[in-house]
Design a protein around this motif. Structure first.
Motif, PDB file in Angstrom:
ATOM      1  N   UNK A 191     -24.345 -11.412  25.261  1.00 44.82           N
ATOM      2  CA  UNK A 191     -24.554 -10.200  24.473  1.00 44.82           C
ATOM      3  C   UNK A 191     -24.880  -9.012  25.375  1.00 44.82           C
ATOM      4  N   UNK A 192     -25.746  -9.223  26.357  1.00 44.85           N
ATOM      5  CA  UNK A 192     -26.102  -8.150  27.290  1.00 44.85           C
ATOM      6  C   UNK A 192     -24.916  -7.704  28.128  1.00 44.85           C
ATOM      7  N   UNK A 193     -24.142  -8.662  28.617  1.00 45.68           N
ATOM      8  CA  UNK A 193     -22.986  -8.314  29.455  1.00 45.68           C
ATOM      9  C   UNK A 193     -21.913  -7.576  28.664  1.00 45.68           C
ATOM     10  N   UNK A 194     -21.707  -8.001  27.419  1.00 37.37           N
ATOM     11  CA  UNK A 194     -20.741  -7.308  26.574  1.00 37.37           C
ATOM     12  C   UNK A 194     -21.197  -5.882  26.308  1.00 37.37           C
ATOM     13  N   UNK A 195     -22.478  -5.708  26.017  1.00 37.88           N
ATOM     14  CA  UNK A 195     -23.008  -4.365  25.775  1.00 37.88           C
ATOM     15  C   UNK A 195     -22.767  -3.459  26.984  1.00 37.88           C
ATOM     16  N   UNK A 196     -23.074  -3.949  28.180  1.00 45.06           N
ATOM     17  CA  UNK A 196     -22.880  -3.144  29.387  1.00 45.06           C
ATOM     18  C   UNK A 196     -21.404  -2.818  29.602  1.00 45.06           C
ATOM     19  N   UNK A 197     -20.538  -3.795  29.358  1.00 43.28           N
ATOM     20  CA  UNK A 197     -19.103  -3.578  29.547  1.00 43.28           C
ATOM     21  C   UNK A 197     -18.549  -2.604  28.517  1.00 43.28           C
ATOM     22  N   UNK A 198     -19.029  -2.695  27.276  1.00 38.62           N
ATOM     23  CA  UNK A 198     -18.604  -1.740  26.249  1.00 38.62           C
ATOM     24  C   UNK A 198     -19.022  -0.327  26.619  1.00 38.62           C
ATOM     25  N   UNK A 199     -20.237  -0.193  27.137  1.00 35.43           N
ATOM     26  CA  UNK A 199     -20.725   1.129  27.548  1.00 35.43           C
ATOM     27  C   UNK A 199     -19.815   1.727  28.608  1.00 35.43           C
ATOM     28  N   UNK A 200     -19.342   0.895  29.525  1.00 37.50           N
ATOM     29  CA  UNK A 200     -18.484   1.370  30.612  1.00 37.50           C
ATOM     30  C   UNK A 200     -17.018   1.450  30.211  1.00 37.50           C
ATOM     31  N   UNK A 259     -15.035  -1.094  29.838  1.00 39.65           N
ATOM     32  CA  UNK A 259     -14.367  -2.058  30.711  1.00 39.65           C
ATOM     33  C   UNK A 259     -13.914  -3.268  29.888  1.00 39.65           C
ATOM     34  N   UNK A 260     -12.680  -3.231  29.389  1.00 38.09           N
ATOM     35  CA  UNK A 260     -12.165  -4.293  28.530  1.00 38.09           C
ATOM     36  C   UNK A 260     -12.096  -5.627  29.260  1.00 38.09           C
ATOM     37  N   UNK A 261     -11.738  -5.583  30.546  1.00 38.47           N
ATOM     38  CA  UNK A 261     -11.648  -6.827  31.317  1.00 38.47           C
ATOM     39  C   UNK A 261     -13.012  -7.486  31.457  1.00 38.47           C
ATOM     40  N   UNK A 275      -8.156  -5.406  20.798  1.00 39.36           N
ATOM     41  CA  UNK A 275      -9.370  -4.872  21.422  1.00 39.36           C
ATOM     42  C   UNK A 275     -10.623  -5.431  20.759  1.00 39.36           C
ATOM     43  N   UNK A 276     -11.639  -5.732  21.557  1.00 37.62           N
ATOM     44  CA  UNK A 276     -12.912  -6.228  21.032  1.00 37.62           C
ATOM     45  C   UNK A 276     -13.755  -5.039  20.584  1.00 37.62           C
ATOM     46  N   UNK A 277     -14.033  -4.991  19.285  1.00 37.60           N
ATOM     47  CA  UNK A 277     -14.854  -3.910  18.734  1.00 37.60           C
ATOM     48  C   UNK A 277     -16.325  -4.272  18.678  1.00 37.60           C
ATOM     49  N   UNK A 278     -16.606  -5.556  18.458  1.00 36.38           N
ATOM     50  CA  UNK A 278     -17.991  -6.005  18.319  1.00 36.38           C
ATOM     51  C   UNK A 278     -18.064  -7.488  18.651  1.00 36.38           C
ATOM     52  N   UNK A 279     -19.269  -7.937  18.993  1.00 34.78           N
ATOM     53  CA  UNK A 279     -19.503  -9.349  19.310  1.00 34.78           C
ATOM     54  C   UNK A 279     -20.835  -9.775  18.709  1.00 34.78           C
ATOM     55  N   UNK A 280     -20.805 -10.865  17.957  1.00 34.08           N
ATOM     56  CA  UNK A 280     -22.032 -11.487  17.452  1.00 34.08           C
ATOM     57  C   UNK A 280     -22.293 -12.745  18.274  1.00 34.08           C
ATOM     58  N   UNK A 281     -23.552 -13.002  18.596  1.00 37.26           N
ATOM     59  CA  UNK A 281     -23.892 -14.179  19.402  1.00 37.26           C
ATOM     60  C   UNK A 281     -25.045 -14.938  18.792  1.00 37.26           C
ATOM     61  N   UNK A 282     -25.042 -16.242  19.066  1.00 36.44           N
ATOM     62  CA  UNK A 282     -26.167 -17.112  18.767  1.00 36.44           C
ATOM     63  C   UNK A 282     -26.483 -17.882  20.037  1.00 36.44           C
ATOM     64  N   UNK A 283     -27.704 -17.732  20.531  1.00 32.26           N
ATOM     65  CA  UNK A 283     -28.166 -18.434  21.733  1.00 32.26           C
ATOM     66  C   UNK A 283     -27.301 -18.142  22.955  1.00 32.26           C
ATOM     67  N   UNK A 338     -13.957  -9.303  28.227  1.00 28.83           N
ATOM     68  CA  UNK A 338     -13.287 -10.602  28.124  1.00 28.83           C
ATOM     69  C   UNK A 338     -13.935 -11.621  29.062  1.00 28.83           C
ATOM     70  N   UNK A 339     -14.276 -11.193  30.269  1.00 25.55           N
ATOM     71  CA  UNK A 339     -14.907 -12.106  31.233  1.00 25.55           C
ATOM     72  C   UNK A 339     -16.263 -12.567  30.728  1.00 25.55           C
ATOM     73  N   UNK A 340     -17.026 -11.654  30.118  1.00 22.73           N
ATOM     74  CA  UNK A 340     -18.340 -12.019  29.584  1.00 22.73           C
ATOM     75  C   UNK A 340     -18.218 -13.039  28.458  1.00 22.73           C
ATOM     76  N   UNK A 341     -17.237 -12.874  27.607  1.00 20.80           N
ATOM     77  CA  UNK A 341     -17.035 -13.803  26.495  1.00 20.80           C
ATOM     78  C   UNK A 341     -16.686 -15.202  26.999  1.00 20.80           C
ATOM     79  N   UNK A 342     -15.902 -15.257  28.044  1.00 19.29           N
ATOM     80  CA  UNK A 342     -15.452 -16.555  28.555  1.00 19.29           C
ATOM     81  C   UNK A 342     -16.478 -17.221  29.471  1.00 19.29           C
ATOM     82  N   UNK A 343     -17.400 -16.418  30.008  1.00 21.85           N
ATOM     83  CA  UNK A 343     -18.396 -16.980  30.927  1.00 21.85           C
ATOM     84  C   UNK A 343     -19.442 -17.803  30.199  1.00 21.85           C
ATOM     85  N   UNK A 344     -19.712 -17.463  28.927  1.00 19.11           N
ATOM     86  CA  UNK A 344     -20.757 -18.173  28.178  1.00 19.11           C
ATOM     87  C   UNK A 344     -22.129 -17.805  28.689  1.00 19.11           C
TER      88      UNK A 344
END
Length: 513
Positions: free
Chosen positions: A490-499, A501-503, A477-485, A506-512
């Protein structure tokens, strides 16, 4: 360019654009009457609000739309697209709104709307006192007024000038790039600030706060937001006049005074976020800076070794010298002696070795304390009519199921907002995802979530290329995400964590992006 020097972006909205050109749930930026406007189509409705974040001026057109809100890419502020109201910190100021005129397929935006005026709350305390004058209290008082509360609010603080923009104290202000007028946050009209007279006692039965001078303040509802205080080292010389911590505006000014009055060399003890930010600011002022820390890679405990090494390299490339795997033994008048015998000559020492929650007042008042003031999911303490927020609050984390305490500026502000709404009868479970940002010369890190520990780190993109998202996992499970540029990631992960929504995480991380 607009009349005020603003560069106008996108189409002329006064002339109009086709409704069919607006992709649902995707923001565009245009202009009308010399101002940039953010336009979003949600279903059959079109909304138009200011295009620039009221926090640090972030471009909202580069953010994302979530439901009926837009999120700023820089520091994750959240605005209601229908009203322009700042719903989520760090932005506290609202945005202007425009009327949307439609004729067939033509959408025109020409005139502003009057700001929405809130109805008085159905439930409201007769009087409110906040103990502590930091980020949580500023957001708390601002939200009370926005929600229509007109009763008396008193803020009891420890020092002038009251609430300040604390992140700036170790960043641009300390580096000399932010003027004094940027630092005070201010409080809403009608809020009484009791400065330089901190609280010394809280009587939860009598519902009173007694200040150091003996003033007694009655309350119907209380916010406990005393924050944290910097730790000191138990070594000789740690309390010397040239040894500083950094928490208040006075602290930052004292370091600046020393740095600008002949100091040439500084030792920063602690390779923490604040320690490294101080190091960067002092380097920007022309000082020779040495950083001492017990770890072998700075920030590895929070960011992992690879990202920690990048941060270290950024500082080294600017001239900072690291002494890691070492501890200070003594601090002398002109040097710091390390435990391996190394002597570091210096004129100035800054301690960045962590903070401790200020719980003494809470303990004496009988509040439940466990490494912080314990609160429930609505930020209520163990005492009736008392809420707690910010660095001092230990709250139930809906994602991990654990009780956590988070020392982030944005978390403090959002908890202050949540506590205000709870006092006015519109409490909901506090579910905001922790977020912070940290600047190191030209490198800016964003971090969402909370990972006290992890068993795997996955990198998307390139750390060395400064274009990445780093996921911290436990049992997959993804507990946290650090981003550079990768602001949108970062915004999409935050919204998905709030909901939850694990899927989507993962989609946000792979979308770049």
């Amino acid at each position: 360019m607009g009349g005020g020097g603003q560069e106008l972006l996108g189409p002329d909205l006064a002339a109009g654009i086709p409704l069919s050109s607006l992709e649902p749930n995707k923001a565009i930026v245009g202009h009308t009457n010399g101002e940039n406007v953010l336009v979003v189509r949600i279903g059959d409705d079109v909304h138009a609000i200011g295009a620039t974040c009221t926090h640090y001026g972030g471009p909202l057109g580069d953010g994302i739309v979530v439901g009926t809100t837009v999120r700023c890419p820089w520091h994750h502020a959240c605005f209601d697209l229908r009203t322009g109201i700042a719903q989520g910190a760090p932005a506290l100021g609202d945005l202007p709104c425009w009327n949307v005129e439609r004729s067939g397929d033509l959408v025109q935006i020409r005139t502003k709307r009057e700001p929405a005026r809130p109805a008085p709350p159905k439930e409201a305390p007769s009087s409110i006192v906040a103990v502590g004058a930091g980020a949580a209290t500023t957001a708390f008082a601002t939200t009370l007024r926005k929600e229509g509360y007109t009763g008396p609010i008193t803020v009891v603080g420890g020092e002038d000038p009251g609430p300040v923009d604390r992140p700036n104290l170790s960043k641009d202000y300390l580096a000399g790039n932010a003027p004094d007028e940027w630092i005070p946050l201010g409080l809403p009209d009608g809020v009484e600030l009791v400065a330089n007279d901190p609280a010394k006692a809280i009587d939860v039965r009598a519902k009173t706060v007694t200040t150091t001078s003996g003033r007694v303040l009655a309350y119907d509802a209380l916010l406990y937001a005393t924050g944290a205080e910097p730790s000191r080292l138990p070594i000789p010389g740690a309390d010397a006049p040239h040894v500083h911590t950094l928490r208040t505006l006075a602290d930052s000014r004292a370091i600046i005074a020393k740095a600008t009055s002949g100091a040439k060399r500084a030792v920063v003890i602690g390779a923490s976020f604040i320690g490294l930010e101080v190091a960067a600011s002092l380097v920007a002022r022309g000082l020779e800076v040495h950083v001492v820390g017990p770890e072998t890679v700075p920030l590895a405990r929070v960011l992992g070794e690879d990202l920690g090494r990048l941060v270290m390299k950024v500082h080294e490339d600017k001239g900072t010298r690291f002494h890691l795997g070492k501890k200070p033994k003594t601090i002398g008048a002109s040097s710091v002696e390390l435990d391996d015998g190394t002597s570091l000559p210096c004129d100035l020492v800054v301690l960045g070795v962590g903070v401790k929650p200020r719980v003494a007042l809470a303990e004496s008042a009988g509040l439940k304390v466990d490494r912080g003031v314990v609160v429930d999911e609505e930020l209520r303490t163990s005492a009736p009519s008392v809420w707690a927020a910010g660095d001092v609050a230990r709250y139930p984390d809906p994602r991990s199921g654990e009780s956590i305490r988070v020392e982030h500026w944005v978390v403090a502000e959002r908890q202050g907002q949540a506590a205000a709404r709870a006092m006015l009868g519109s409490a909901t479970a506090y579910r905001d995802v922790p977020f912070f940002w940290s600047a190191h010369h030209d490198l800016v890190l964003a971090y969402v979530g909370h990972a006290a520990s992890w068993d795997a780190i996955e990198v998307f993109g390139s750390i060395e290329g400064r274009d990445c998202a780093v996921a911290y996992r436990k049992s997959g499970n993804v507990l946290a995400v650090a981003t550079i540029n990768r602001d949108k990631t970062s915004l999409r992960v935050e919204a998905a964590m709030h909901d939850g929504d694990a899927a989507a995480i993962e989609a946000a991380l792979r979308a770049g992006g």
